[in-house]
Design a protein around this motif. Structure first.
Motif, PDB file in Angstrom:
ATOM      1  N   UNK A   1      -3.162   5.396   7.818  1.00  0.00           N
ATOM      2  CA  UNK A   1      -3.330   5.395   9.220  1.00  0.00           C
ATOM      3  C   UNK A   1      -1.723   4.086   9.563  1.00  0.00           C
ATOM      4  N   UNK A   2      -0.532   4.418   8.778  1.00  0.00           N
ATOM      5  CA  UNK A   2       0.922   4.496   9.218  1.00  0.00           C
ATOM      6  C   UNK A   2       1.178   3.094   8.657  1.00  0.00           C
ATOM      7  N   UNK A   3      -0.002   2.849   8.044  1.00  0.00           N
ATOM      8  CA  UNK A   3       0.132   0.769   7.512  1.00  0.00           C
ATOM      9  C   UNK A   3       0.461   0.349   6.208  1.00  0.00           C
ATOM     10  N   UNK A   4       0.975  -0.675   6.326  1.00  0.00           N
ATOM     11  CA  UNK A   4       1.872  -1.376   5.259  1.00  0.00           C
ATOM     12  C   UNK A   4       1.645  -2.240   4.635  1.00  0.00           C
TER      13      UNK A   4
ATOM     14  N   UNK B   1       0.006  -3.130  10.446  1.00  0.00           N
ATOM     15  CA  UNK B   1      -0.757  -2.397  11.069  1.00  0.00           C
ATOM     16  C   UNK B   1       0.105  -2.634  12.522  1.00  0.00           C
ATOM     17  N   UNK B   2       0.158  -1.369  12.861  1.00  0.00           N
ATOM     18  CA  UNK B   2       1.285  -0.493  13.605  1.00  0.00           C
ATOM     19  C   UNK B   2       0.085  -0.217  14.726  1.00  0.00           C
TER      20      UNK B   2
ATOM     21  N   UNK C   1       1.317   3.845  18.545  1.00  0.00           N
ATOM     22  CA  UNK C   1       1.461   4.067  17.254  1.00  0.00           C
ATOM     23  C   UNK C   1       0.813   5.717  16.394  1.00  0.00           C
ATOM     24  N   UNK C   2       0.210   6.437  17.416  1.00  0.00           N
ATOM     25  CA  UNK C   2      -0.160   7.497  17.171  1.00  0.00           C
ATOM     26  C   UNK C   2       1.065   8.891  16.845  1.00  0.00           C
ATOM     27  N   UNK C   3       2.191   8.615  17.281  1.00  0.00           N
ATOM     28  CA  UNK C   3       3.707   9.241  16.950  1.00  0.00           C
ATOM     29  C   UNK C   3       4.260   8.967  15.903  1.00  0.00           C
ATOM     30  N   UNK C   4       3.784   7.826  15.008  1.00  0.00           N
ATOM     31  CA  UNK C   4       4.121   7.099  13.904  1.00  0.00           C
ATOM     32  C   UNK C   4       4.761   8.342  13.032  1.00  0.00           C
ATOM     33  N   UNK C   5       3.100   8.278  12.823  1.00  0.00           N
ATOM     34  CA  UNK C   5       3.584   9.435  11.900  1.00  0.00           C
ATOM     35  C   UNK C   5       3.458   8.908  10.006  1.00  0.00           C
ATOM     36  N   UNK C   6       3.318   9.464   9.093  1.00  0.00           N
ATOM     37  CA  UNK C   6       4.088   8.987   7.366  1.00  0.00           C
ATOM     38  C   UNK C   6       4.954   7.818   7.302  1.00  0.00           C
TER      39      UNK C   6
END
Length: 320
Positions: free
Chosen positions: A125-128, A143-144, A150-155
């Protein structure tokens, strides 16, 4: 452009076809180069003999995607399938102390946070995740999900802590580069870059970075004093399908681009002037690293090592 120099040596051994990660381990007693391959084996090369001294294997064929050395002299290995292994030195041997499964399969390289005794790892979910090397737990996340895009960030494709004011840069598959404040868990700035970015490096002394993607472009960007990300310039690479690794030399004089076509392209870092194209490798470059100390065996103050998809590590004493 002058004729390119030749490598000082080529290290060849029983490594897998894909060698993903390199780590210099240079001190008063040893001059070693660690190489992590696609079979999950870490090959320890003695640079005084140019032979493999030892090998470490997890037995699971879980590829080594990154290698770290901590302040406590532990060896940290990030593996393909969301596993981090922590090795402790026992006399002349390495003993596996802990294996942590953070449950995210990604080729994004982990990053060391020495001041926190932790590492950054990519999560779903694009989180670090900030993974503590004391508790071996994810202590906090960037967490973005609250961002409107956020739904457009991807991996997550690549990340780098700046070791300044708890700032970290993270670039995402969709073509967004975000500057995070780890203390506040907040995004300070964003910049649109090429889609499918693969790699970047950043120089805190100039507050300038360079980013490569699945294209022929290298993008130069800045962080302004107000923490705003800003595009500076673009370098076009002729007949290059993509860039897999970028590395700024510790003395800030050179930046190296390892490309999908096997070429290694060198630029002066401050003026971004092309200096040489090294063509020792014929297939994709996966990693380029520089020693941070003098390597007596090679009689150079800064040794460069490069590897990729050909079971070979090239060693270079370049423009020293």
């Amino acid at each position: 452009m002058p004729a390119p120099p030749d490598p000082k040596f080529l290290l060849r051994g029983n490594m897998d076809e894909n060698v993903h990660s390199l780590l210099f381990w240079i001190d008063s007693d040893v001059e070693h180069l660690y190489a992590g391959d696609g079979r999950g084996t870490i090959h320890i090369w003695d640079l005084r003999t140019n032979r493999i001294k030892d090998q470490l294997s997890d037995g699971d064929n879980n590829a080594c995607y990154n290698l770290h050395r901590t302040n406590e002299a532990d060896l940290i290995v990030q593996r393909r399938h969301g596993v981090v292994d922590v090795y402790k030195a026992n006399e002349s041997n390495w003993i596996l102390n802990k294996s942590i499964d953070y449950k995210c399969c990604s080729f994004c390289r982990s990053q060391l946070l020495p001041e926190r005794n932790a590492i950054l790892v990519p999560l779903d979910s694009s989180a670090v995740g900030i993974l503590s090397l004391k508790t071996f737990n994810i202590e906090s996340t960037l967490d973005p999900s609250k961002l409107s895009y956020s739904d457009k960030l991807g991996t997550i494709m690549a990340m780098k802590p700046l070791n300044v004011n708890d700032l970290v840069l993270v670039v995402y598959e969709g073509g967004q580069l975000l500057l995070w404040d780890m203390k506040k868990n907040d995004v300070l700035s964003s910049l649109t870059v090429e889609q499918y970015p693969m790699t970047f490096d950043f120089d805190v002394s100039l507050m300038q970075g360079i980013l490569g993607s699945a294209s022929e472009k290298l993008e130069i960007f800045k962080i302004l004093p107000n923490h705003t990300l800003s595009h500076k310039s673009t370098i076009l690479l002729e007949r290059v399908p993509g860039v897999s690794v970028l590395s700024i030399r510790p003395d800030k004089k050179l930046v190296t681009a390892g490309c999908w076509d096997g070429s290694i392209r060198l630029f002066s870092w401050k003026k971004l002037r092309p200096l040489a194209i090294l063509r020792e490798h014929k297939e994709s470059i996966y990693d380029v690293v520089y020693s941070r100390r003098e390597v007596e065996a090679y009689d150079t103050k800064c040794l460069m090592a490069a590897t990729g998809k050909n079971s070979c590590i090239s060693m270079w004493d370049i423009y020293n």
